[in-house]
Design a protein around this motif. Structure first.
Motif: not given
Length: 154
Positions: A56, A58, A71, A73, A154
């Motif tokens: 994970a 950012s 973000k 993942s 985001k």
């Protein structure tokens, strides 16, 4: 039939203006909605795994003078052992509009890090956006895997 010199001058001036307008029209850039542009990408990713890995993070996409936080993942399948933290910098290309950047990216790769190393990744999503990133990573990792990474604005 002979034309008077004044009339010939007006025709020449008219032809010159038409040629200039044509040249300007051909030299004008494509409209932003149809043009593809590159964006600068900076990301921080934390990964860990044993056979199946996860990660994970950012980052920020800088595109056409604006910053867009995102973000990250992802999952990796294959040989994955260890944990690392990486800071990556690079470019995203093939973006028609900023929404194209979000999506699911695929990557096949590998790497090794013991305390410190170099990370590099080449990703491509379903919208044709390609991201090439590289940078230092720290931790312990041995990886040879297939990764799927999801990026969400985001």
């Amino acid at each position: 039939m002979l034309q008077n010199p004044e009339r010939r001058g007006r025709h020449r001036a008219l032809r010159l203006m038409m040629l200039l307008l044509l040249a300007l029209g051909l030299a004008a850039p494509a409209t932003p909605s149809f043009a593809q542009a590159s964006g600068q990408v900076r990301a921080k990713i934390v990964k860990a795994g044993l056979v199946v890995g996860g990660g994970a993070g950012s980052g920020v996409l800088t595109y056409r003078g604006k910053s867009y936080p995102f973000k990250i993942s992802g999952l990796s399948f294959g040989i994955t052992v260890g944990a690392t933290v990486g800071r990556l910098d690079g470019w995203a290309s093939g973006i028609r509009e900023v929404g194209d950047f979000a999506g699911t990216y695929s990557s096949v790769g590998g790497g090794f890090a013991l305390v410190g190393g170099v990370n590099g990744v080449h990703l491509r999503n379903e919208k044709g956006v390609t991201i090439v990133l590289q940078g230092p990573k720290a931790g312990l990792e041995l990886a040879a895997n297939i990764s799927q990474i999801t990026i969400a604005l985001k």
